[in-house]
Motif scaffolding. Structure first.
Motif, PDB file in Angstrom:
ATOM      1  N   LEU A   1       0.839  -1.199   0.000  1.00  0.00           N
ATOM      2  CA  LEU A   1       0.000   0.000   0.000  1.00  0.00           C
ATOM      3  C   LEU A   1       0.873   1.248   0.000  1.00  0.00           C
ATOM      4  N   GLY A   2       1.968   1.228   0.729  1.00  0.00           N
ATOM      5  CA  GLY A   2       2.893   2.361   0.691  1.00  0.00           C
ATOM      6  C   GLY A   2       3.424   2.606  -0.715  1.00  0.00           C
ATOM      7  N   LEU A   3       3.758   1.537  -1.431  1.00  0.00           N
ATOM      8  CA  LEU A   3       4.254   1.667  -2.814  1.00  0.00           C
ATOM      9  C   LEU A   3       3.163   2.215  -3.724  1.00  0.00           C
ATOM     10  N   LEU A   4       1.938   1.733  -3.556  1.00  0.00           N
ATOM     11  CA  LEU A   4       0.844   2.229  -4.385  1.00  0.00           C
ATOM     12  C   LEU A   4       0.609   3.711  -4.131  1.00  0.00           C
ATOM     13  N   LEU A   5       0.604   4.107  -2.869  1.00  0.00           N
ATOM     14  CA  LEU A   5       0.372   5.518  -2.563  1.00  0.00           C
ATOM     15  C   LEU A   5       1.493   6.391  -3.110  1.00  0.00           C
ATOM     16  N   GLU A   6       2.738   5.890  -3.083  1.00  0.00           N
ATOM     17  CA  GLU A   6       3.846   6.635  -3.714  1.00  0.00           C
ATOM     18  C   GLU A   6       3.579   6.817  -5.201  1.00  0.00           C
ATOM     19  N   GLU A   7       3.141   5.757  -5.863  1.00  0.00           N
ATOM     20  CA  GLU A   7       2.840   5.838  -7.299  1.00  0.00           C
ATOM     21  C   GLU A   7       1.722   6.836  -7.561  1.00  0.00           C
ATOM     22  N   LEU A   8       0.668   6.761  -6.766  1.00  0.00           N
ATOM     23  CA  LEU A   8      -0.472   7.654  -6.975  1.00  0.00           C
ATOM     24  C   LEU A   8      -0.102   9.107  -6.697  1.00  0.00           C
ATOM     25  N   ARG A   9       0.762   9.351  -5.721  1.00  0.00           N
ATOM     26  CA  ARG A   9       1.177  10.728  -5.414  1.00  0.00           C
ATOM     27  C   ARG A   9       1.894  11.389  -6.595  1.00  0.00           C
ATOM     28  N   ARG A  10       2.443  10.594  -7.478  1.00  0.00           N
ATOM     29  CA  ARG A  10       3.130  11.127  -8.661  1.00  0.00           C
ATOM     30  C   ARG A  10       2.165  11.442  -9.809  1.00  0.00           C
ATOM     31  N   SER A  11       0.886  11.141  -9.636  1.00  0.00           N
ATOM     32  CA  SER A  11      -0.109  11.396 -10.679  1.00  0.00           C
ATOM     33  C   SER A  11      -0.472  12.873 -10.675  1.00  0.00           C
ATOM     34  N   PRO A  12      -0.252  13.566 -11.791  1.00  0.00           N
ATOM     35  CA  PRO A  12      -0.543  15.003 -11.849  1.00  0.00           C
ATOM     36  C   PRO A  12      -2.015  15.300 -11.546  1.00  0.00           C
ATOM     37  N   GLY A  13      -2.225  16.232 -10.643  1.00  0.00           N
ATOM     38  CA  GLY A  13      -3.567  16.693 -10.322  1.00  0.00           C
ATOM     39  C   GLY A  13      -4.332  15.832  -9.331  1.00  0.00           C
ATOM     40  N   LEU A  14      -3.802  14.684  -8.967  1.00  0.00           N
ATOM     41  CA  LEU A  14      -4.511  13.806  -8.037  1.00  0.00           C
ATOM     42  C   LEU A  14      -4.402  14.374  -6.620  1.00  0.00           C
ATOM     43  N   THR A  15      -5.561  14.563  -5.975  1.00  0.00           N
ATOM     44  CA  THR A  15      -5.569  15.144  -4.627  1.00  0.00           C
ATOM     45  C   THR A  15      -6.251  14.258  -3.598  1.00  0.00           C
ATOM     46  N   GLN A  16      -6.970  13.211  -4.049  1.00  0.00           N
ATOM     47  CA  GLN A  16      -7.683  12.360  -3.108  1.00  0.00           C
ATOM     48  C   GLN A  16      -7.589  10.892  -3.514  1.00  0.00           C
ATOM     49  N   VAL A  17      -7.439  10.052  -2.502  1.00  0.00           N
ATOM     50  CA  VAL A  17      -7.516   8.606  -2.687  1.00  0.00           C
ATOM     51  C   VAL A  17      -8.562   8.111  -1.702  1.00  0.00           C
ATOM     52  N   GLU A  18      -9.526   7.360  -2.207  1.00  0.00           N
ATOM     53  CA  GLU A  18     -10.545   6.836  -1.305  1.00  0.00           C
ATOM     54  C   GLU A  18     -10.517   5.315  -1.324  1.00  0.00           C
ATOM     55  N   ILE A  19     -10.981   4.756  -0.235  1.00  0.00           N
ATOM     56  CA  ILE A  19     -11.099   3.313  -0.122  1.00  0.00           C
ATOM     57  C   ILE A  19     -12.341   3.022   0.709  1.00  0.00           C
ATOM     58  N   CYS A  20     -13.015   1.953   0.392  1.00  0.00           N
ATOM     59  CA  CYS A  20     -14.150   1.500   1.182  1.00  0.00           C
ATOM     60  C   CYS A  20     -13.796   0.148   1.777  1.00  0.00           C
ATOM     61  N   TYR A  21     -14.309  -0.090   2.961  1.00  0.00           N
ATOM     62  CA  TYR A  21     -14.084  -1.390   3.585  1.00  0.00           C
ATOM     63  C   TYR A  21     -15.267  -1.737   4.471  1.00  0.00           C
ATOM     64  N   ASN A  22     -15.435  -3.013   4.695  1.00  0.00           N
ATOM     65  CA  ASN A  22     -16.510  -3.505   5.529  1.00  0.00           C
ATOM     66  C   ASN A  22     -16.237  -3.071   6.973  1.00  0.00           C
ATOM     67  N   PRO A  23     -17.164  -2.360   7.583  1.00  0.00           N
ATOM     68  CA  PRO A  23     -16.923  -1.894   8.958  1.00  0.00           C
ATOM     69  C   PRO A  23     -16.809  -3.043   9.965  1.00  0.00           C
ATOM     70  N   GLU A  24     -17.217  -4.246   9.579  1.00  0.00           N
ATOM     71  CA  GLU A  24     -17.086  -5.411  10.447  1.00  0.00           C
ATOM     72  C   GLU A  24     -15.666  -5.988  10.413  1.00  0.00           C
ATOM     73  N   ASN A  25     -14.856  -5.543   9.459  1.00  0.00           N
ATOM     74  CA  ASN A  25     -13.476  -6.009   9.359  1.00  0.00           C
ATOM     75  C   ASN A  25     -12.673  -5.328  10.470  1.00  0.00           C
ATOM     76  N   PRO A  26     -12.233  -6.078  11.472  1.00  0.00           N
ATOM     77  CA  PRO A  26     -11.602  -5.452  12.643  1.00  0.00           C
ATOM     78  C   PRO A  26     -10.222  -4.849  12.371  1.00  0.00           C
ATOM     79  N   LEU A  27      -9.580  -5.247  11.285  1.00  0.00           N
ATOM     80  CA  LEU A  27      -8.231  -4.754  11.007  1.00  0.00           C
ATOM     81  C   LEU A  27      -8.209  -3.547  10.078  1.00  0.00           C
TER      82      LEU A  27
END
Length: 150
Positions: A93-119
C-alpha cells in the motif's frame, strides 16, 4: 518490514497466477475474487490493476478506479492467505500511494471497507485515511486520504 515487495503490471505472464490467489474463508466477504477484479481491469477503461510481488512471486493484487482527474478509488486490495501477516500488504500500500502521489492533479484517494473487518480501520488510518462515514449504499465505510497539491 519485508524486502523485495514490488508492484508490477498485470500481463499474460502473471494473470493466471493472480487469479489463483485466495484469502482466508473468513475474509471472502471483504474482497471480490481476483478473477473478477482482472475482468474489471480489462473491460473498464478507468480501472488499473497492479500485481503485488514478494521475492519475485505474485502474492496479491490492487485494483483502482480513476473516479475523476482529482480522485482515485481503490476498489480492491488483497494479499494471498499464505503471505499475510508478514508486512507485505503494508509495504505494498505504501508503494501504491507513492505511485499515486506522482499522478498530476490527483488530490484524493478513497477506499471502502466492511466496517465489520476489525483490522481495516486502524490499518488505513495508519496511512492517513480518515473515515467519512458509510458509503451511499450504507454497506461499507468510506475513508479518504488527502494528497498535497503538487
Amino acid at each position: 518490514m519485508p524486502m523485495n515487495v514490488q508492484l508490477r503490471e498485470v500481463d499474460h505472464g502473471n494473470y493466471e497466477q493472480l487469479s489463483d490467489l485466495e484469502v482466508f474463508a473468513e475474509q471472502e466477504d471483504y474482497v471480490a475474487s481476483n478473477l473478477w477484479s482482472l475482468a474489471q481491469a480489462a473491460y473498464e477503461p478507468q480501472c488499473t490493476a497492479r500485481a503485488i510481488y514478494h521475492q519475485d512471486q505474485p502474492v496479491g493484487l490492487f485494483l483502482w478506479h480513476a473516479a475523476s482527474p482529482h480522485k482515485v478509488a481503490i476498489w480492491r486490495f488483497m494479499v494471498d492467505k499464505q503471505h499475510q501477516h508478514q508486512g507485505i500488504g503494508r509495504q505494498a500500500l505504501g508503494l501504491l500511494l507513492e505511485e499515486l502521489r506522482r499522478s498530476p492533479g490527483l488530490t484524493q484517494v478513497e477506499i471502502c471497507y466492511n466496517p465489520e473487518n476489525p483490522l481495516a480501520a486502524p490499518f488505513y488510518a495508519s496511512f492517513g485515511f480518515q473515515e467519512q462515514g458509510m458509503d451511499q449504499d450504507n454497506e461499507d465505510m468510506l475513508a479518504l486520504l488527502q494528497l498535497p497539491v503538487a
